[in-house]
Design an enzyme around this catalytic site. Structure first.
Site, PDB file in Angstrom:
ATOM      1  N   HIS A  99       0.874  -1.178   0.000  1.00  0.00           N
ATOM      2  CA  HIS A  99       0.000   0.000   0.000  1.00  0.00           C
ATOM      3  C   HIS A  99       0.910   1.227   0.000  1.00  0.00           C
ATOM      4  CE1 HIS A  99      -2.775   2.975   1.788  1.00  0.00           C
ATOM      5  NE2 HIS A  99      -3.770   2.178   1.416  1.00  0.00           N
ATOM      6  N   ASP A 133       3.026  -4.807   8.114  1.00  0.00           N
ATOM      7  CA  ASP A 133       1.825  -3.997   7.948  1.00  0.00           C
ATOM      8  C   ASP A 133       0.626  -4.943   8.061  1.00  0.00           C
ATOM      9  OD1 ASP A 133      -0.331  -2.531   7.142  1.00  0.00           O
ATOM     10  OD2 ASP A 133       0.503  -1.896   5.213  1.00  0.00           O
ATOM     11  N   CYS A 138      -4.822   2.415  -3.722  1.00  0.00           N
ATOM     12  CA  CYS A 138      -3.553   2.927  -3.150  1.00  0.00           C
ATOM     13  C   CYS A 138      -2.403   1.961  -3.370  1.00  0.00           C
ATOM     14  CB  CYS A 138      -3.681   3.237  -1.662  1.00  0.00           C
ATOM     15  SG  CYS A 138      -4.698   4.666  -1.332  1.00  0.00           S
TER      16      CYS A 138
HETATM   17  N1  PMP Z   1      -1.693  -0.769   4.535  1.00  0.00           N
HETATM   18  C1  PMP Z   1      -2.664  -1.476   3.956  1.00  0.00           C
HETATM   19  C2  PMP Z   1      -2.361  -2.858   3.458  1.00  0.00           C
HETATM   20  C3  PMP Z   1      -3.933  -0.944   3.833  1.00  0.00           C
HETATM   21  O1  PMP Z   1      -4.905  -1.662   3.259  1.00  0.00           O
HETATM   22  C4  PMP Z   1      -4.185   0.357   4.317  1.00  0.00           C
HETATM   23  C5  PMP Z   1      -5.550   1.004   4.162  1.00  0.00           C
HETATM   24  N2  PMP Z   1      -6.194   0.741   2.974  1.00  0.00           N
HETATM   25  C6  PMP Z   1      -3.145   1.054   4.922  1.00  0.00           C
HETATM   26  C7  PMP Z   1      -1.909   0.464   5.017  1.00  0.00           C
HETATM   27  C8  PMP Z   1      -3.328   2.428   5.467  1.00  0.00           C
HETATM   28  O2  PMP Z   1      -4.290   2.433   6.465  1.00  0.00           O
HETATM   29  P1  PMP Z   1      -4.883   3.809   7.028  1.00  0.00           P
HETATM   30  O3  PMP Z   1      -5.313   4.594   5.832  1.00  0.00           O
HETATM   31  O4  PMP Z   1      -6.016   3.390   7.883  1.00  0.00           O
HETATM   32  O5  PMP Z   1      -3.783   4.468   7.792  1.00  0.00           O
END
Ligand code: PMP
Length: 406
Positions: free
Chosen positions: A122, A199, A363
């Site tokens: 991400h 993560d 993302c």
């Molecule tokens: N890592 C992963 C794998 C995610 O799916 C997400 C959110 N889509 C994030 C990080 C970031 O999370 P947040 O926007 O809640 O900080």
């Protein structure tokens, strides 16, 4: 038997109609819906206990502090962290990763060092490392993935060297659904004495997490992906790292003493919790985690596994649909393309039938660049989804496909 009807009833938002259809929520990878007990916890806090934590001697301040610190213990137990002091509340996974990039990066990354991530991260687990590497003149090394959406472990082994200072890797891909072999990745990194950040944004809600068994050094997740509110998240890290890392932000609560000339810092975890934290969110997060524990995280994982296997099988058998990321080890999210159709058009048509799915790059633009596609259609599951909902989705998508092949 998995109590799907009861669970569905726990989530008030799911009982409403959207475009006159029963609401089918297949977008839990973006954010999960909240059970009534979590909504009640927020209302309860603001109705009965709201008061700033750590600073007051009056009754509600002490109560509010106890709820916050008890929430920390519940998080600790949920992920089986050895110490409560290692659990840092942040506003989400993104902030947790930025904290590590900034603070660990400050002391551990120097010119010529290398950080390893994967090509399926991400943006939140990619951009902070790019910025850090630029600042420190370090190098970001990337583990590629195969056409199936599976990490190339042979390349990973070859990337590690004495220059490597950190591996930061997603546990479950939010786009491909691939469950990465996280324990193997960590074992290999540790054989080079390299710490690993996991993560867990897409694993915490789908599978039991035991940070000691996984063996990672840092674990991050967001509350809103695990049935808790927005604006609260967690960084768990081994004390040996947190002790050495400088504060990420400064201000109230992270200090021990302040004079006009010099400040000394508070002990863990407060050193990393500057300012008034989201104590109501932390309490609501603890209620969400207790809710999951009551149902049983392993039981939820089994239910969701059955949903995923069912959907995968049915979609694989369908013509005109191509699954993106065909790893057999998947959780939560399933991405696909429909011949000739832009994912956004599929999303709009399904929305009119009451089905909420997500389309786009999720993302993870490098994944789109790898497959040379503008985005995907992604369905993602939560503990409240059912086989009947998947059947309705499949029936609907079957009717949609001919519109694009006329
Ligand atoms: N890592 C992963 C794998 C995610 O799916 C997400 C959110 N889509 C994030 C990080 C970031 O999370 P947040 O926007 O809640 O900080």
């Amino acid at each position: 038997m998995y109590p799907i009807d009861k669970i569905k009833n726990d989530f008030p938002i799911l009982s409403q109609k959207v475009h006159n259809h029963d609401y089918i929520y297949f977008d839990s990878a973006a954010t999960t819906q909240k059970p009534q007990c979590v909504i009640d916890a927020i209302v309860y806090s603001y109705t009965h206990t709201n008061s700033n934590i750590h600073r007051g001697i009056h009754t509600l301040s002490r109560l509010s502090t106890d709820m916050y610190e008890n929430a920390r213990t519940i998080v600790q137990q949920f992920i089986n962290a050895p110490k409560k002091e290692e659990v840092i509340f942040t506003k989400g996974a993104t902030e947790s990763i930025n904290l590590v990039a900034s603070s660990f990066g400050e002391i551990a990354i120097h010119e010529g060092d290398e950080i390893i991530i994967s090509a399926m991260e991400h943006h939140s687990n990619l951009v902070p490392w790019q910025i850090l590497c630029e600042k420190k003149q370090a190098k970001l090394r990337i583990i590629p993935f195969t056409d199936d959406g599976v990490l190339d472990m042979a390349v990973y082994r070859g990337l590690l060297s004495e220059k490597t200072k950190l591996v930061s890797i997603v546990h479950v891909s939010n786009t491909l659904g691939t469950i990465n072999p996280i324990e193997e990745i960590i074992d290999i990194a540790h054989s080079y004495d390299v710490p690993v950040l996991v993560d867990g944004s897409q694993s915490i809600q789908h599978t039991p997490i035991n940070v000691q068994k996984i063996g990672c050094d840092f674990f991050v997740f967001s509350g809103h992906k695990v049935y808790a509110p927005n604006g609260i998240g967690v960084l768990w890290a081994k004390e040996e790292y947190l002790e050495k890392m400088p504060p990420y932000q400064s201000g109230g609560d992270m200090i021990e003493t302040v004079t006009l000339e010099k400040t000394t810092y508070n002990v863990l975890p407060f050193k990393f919790e500057a300012g008034t934290t989201n104590y109501v969110g932390a309490y609501a997060l603890s209620v969400a985690l207790e809710y999951l524990s009551e149902i049983g995280v392993a039981r939820i994982a089994q239910h969701e596994h059955e949903l995923m296997q069912y959907a995968l099988q049915k979609i694989t058998d369908m013509q005109h649909i191509q699954i993106i990321g065909t790893s057999l080890v998947k959780a939560g999210a399933l991405s696909f393309m429909v011949d000739n159709a832009h994912p956004a058009d599929i999303g709009m048509i399904l929305d009119k039938q009451g089905i909420a799915i997500r389309t786009g790059t999720h993302c993870t633009e490098p994944i789109m660049q790898f497959y040379n596609i503008p985005g995907t259609v992604r369905i993602s599951f939560g503990l409240y989804n059912s086989i009947e909902e998947i059947d309705y989705f499949l029936e609907t998508i079957k009717k949609v496909i001919p519109m694009f092949n006329a």
